[in-house]
Design a protein around this motif. Structure first.
Motif, short mmCIF file in Angstrom:
data_model
loop_
_atom_site.label_atom_id
_atom_site.label_comp_id
_atom_site.label_asym_id
_atom_site.label_seq_id
_atom_site.Cartn_x
_atom_site.Cartn_y
_atom_site.Cartn_z
N ILE A 36 32.38 -3.26 -16.93
CA ILE A 36 33.70 -2.83 -16.47
C ILE A 36 33.65 -1.31 -16.36
O ILE A 36 33.12 -0.64 -17.24
N TYR A 37 34.18 -0.79 -15.26
CA TYR A 37 34.17 0.65 -15.06
C TYR A 37 35.42 1.08 -14.30
O TYR A 37 36.13 0.26 -13.73
N LEU A 38 35.66 2.39 -14.33
CA LEU A 38 36.76 2.95 -13.56
C LEU A 38 36.30 3.16 -12.13
O LEU A 38 35.27 3.79 -11.88
N GLY A 39 37.05 2.60 -11.21
CA GLY A 39 36.74 2.76 -9.80
C GLY A 39 37.52 3.92 -9.21
O GLY A 39 38.05 4.77 -9.92
N ARG A 40 37.57 3.94 -7.90
CA ARG A 40 38.34 4.97 -7.20
C ARG A 40 39.80 4.90 -7.62
O ARG A 40 40.33 3.84 -7.90
N GLN A 41 40.43 6.02 -7.66
CA GLN A 41 41.85 6.12 -7.98
C GLN A 41 42.16 5.60 -9.38
O GLN A 41 43.29 5.21 -9.67
N GLY A 42 41.15 5.53 -10.25
CA GLY A 42 41.38 5.13 -11.62
C GLY A 42 41.59 3.64 -11.85
O GLY A 42 41.99 3.24 -12.94
N ASN A 43 41.32 2.82 -10.85
CA ASN A 43 41.45 1.37 -11.01
C ASN A 43 40.30 0.82 -11.84
O ASN A 43 39.18 1.32 -11.78
N LEU A 44 40.58 -0.21 -12.62
CA LEU A 44 39.53 -0.90 -13.36
C LEU A 44 38.79 -1.86 -12.43
O LEU A 44 39.41 -2.50 -11.58
N VAL A 45 37.47 -1.95 -12.62
CA VAL A 45 36.65 -2.85 -11.82
C VAL A 45 35.78 -3.67 -12.77
O VAL A 45 35.08 -3.12 -13.61
N ALA A 46 35.87 -4.99 -12.65
CA ALA A 46 35.00 -5.90 -13.40
C ALA A 46 33.92 -6.38 -12.44
O ALA A 46 34.21 -6.80 -11.33
N GLU A 47 32.68 -6.30 -12.87
CA GLU A 47 31.55 -6.67 -12.01
C GLU A 47 30.75 -7.77 -12.68
O GLU A 47 30.47 -7.72 -13.88
N LYS A 48 30.39 -8.77 -11.89
CA LYS A 48 29.63 -9.92 -12.39
C LYS A 48 28.58 -10.32 -11.36
O LYS A 48 28.90 -10.49 -10.19
N SER A 49 27.34 -10.45 -11.80
CA SER A 49 26.26 -10.93 -10.93
C SER A 49 26.04 -12.41 -11.20
O SER A 49 26.08 -12.86 -12.35
N PHE A 50 25.79 -13.14 -10.15
CA PHE A 50 25.57 -14.58 -10.24
C PHE A 50 24.13 -14.90 -9.88
O PHE A 50 23.46 -14.14 -9.19
N GLY A 51 23.65 -16.05 -10.33
CA GLY A 51 22.28 -16.48 -10.11
C GLY A 51 21.88 -16.53 -8.65
O GLY A 51 20.71 -16.40 -8.31
N SER A 52 22.85 -16.70 -7.77
CA SER A 52 22.56 -16.79 -6.34
C SER A 52 22.21 -15.43 -5.75
O SER A 52 21.84 -15.32 -4.59
N GLY A 53 22.34 -14.37 -6.57
CA GLY A 53 22.08 -13.02 -6.08
C GLY A 53 23.35 -12.30 -5.67
O GLY A 53 23.32 -11.11 -5.38
N ALA A 54 24.46 -13.01 -5.64
CA ALA A 54 25.74 -12.40 -5.27
C ALA A 54 26.31 -11.63 -6.46
O ALA A 54 26.17 -12.03 -7.60
N THR A 55 26.94 -10.51 -6.16
CA THR A 55 27.66 -9.73 -7.16
C THR A 55 29.11 -9.65 -6.73
O THR A 55 29.40 -9.31 -5.59
N VAL A 56 30.01 -9.98 -7.65
CA VAL A 56 31.44 -9.95 -7.37
C VAL A 56 32.04 -8.79 -8.14
O VAL A 56 31.79 -8.63 -9.34
N ARG A 57 32.80 -7.97 -7.44
CA ARG A 57 33.53 -6.86 -8.06
C ARG A 57 35.01 -7.15 -7.90
O ARG A 57 35.48 -7.36 -6.79
N VAL A 58 35.73 -7.14 -9.02
CA VAL A 58 37.15 -7.42 -9.03
C VAL A 58 37.89 -6.17 -9.47
O VAL A 58 37.70 -5.71 -10.60
N VAL A 59 38.72 -5.64 -8.59
CA VAL A 59 39.57 -4.50 -8.94
C VAL A 59 40.83 -5.08 -9.55
O VAL A 59 41.45 -5.99 -8.99
N PHE A 60 41.20 -4.57 -10.75
CA PHE A 60 42.34 -5.19 -11.43
C PHE A 60 43.13 -4.19 -12.25
O PHE A 60 42.69 -3.08 -12.51
#
Length: 67
Positions: A36-60
Motif C-alpha cells: 500500500i502506498y500514497l499515490g498522486r494527490q495523496g490517494n491510497l493505492v493497494a497493489e496486488k499481483s496475481f499468478g497470471s502475471g496481472a497486477t491490480v492497483r486499487v485507488v481507495f
C-alpha cells in the motif's frame, strides 16, 4: 459480488470493465495487498499481483480508519 462496505465510483466501474478486473480481484487487493502506498494527490493505492502475471492497483479512501 461487491462487498457491502465497498463503494465503487462510476469511473472505477468503467475502468474495471475496460481492464477486465473483477470485484473479487479488487477485494483481494484491498484485503491482502502486496503493498500500500500514497499515490498522486495523496490517494491510497493497494497493489496486488496475481499468478497470471496481472497486477491490480486499487485507488481507495479508508473511511473506516483501519489504516
Amino acid at each position: 459480488m461487491p462487498h457491502p462496505l465497498v463503494t465503487y465510483a462510476r469511473h472505477a466501474m468503467d475502468r474495471m470493465r475496460q481492464r477486465r478486473v473483477t470485484p473479487q480481484q479488487v477485494m483481494a487487493a484491498l484485503v491482502s495487498p502486496d503493498r500500500i502506498y500514497l499515490g498522486r494527490q495523496g490517494n491510497l493505492v493497494a497493489e496486488k499481483s496475481f499468478g497470471s502475471g496481472a497486477t491490480v492497483r486499487v485507488v481507495f479512501v479508508d473511511r473506516i480508519g483501519d489504516l
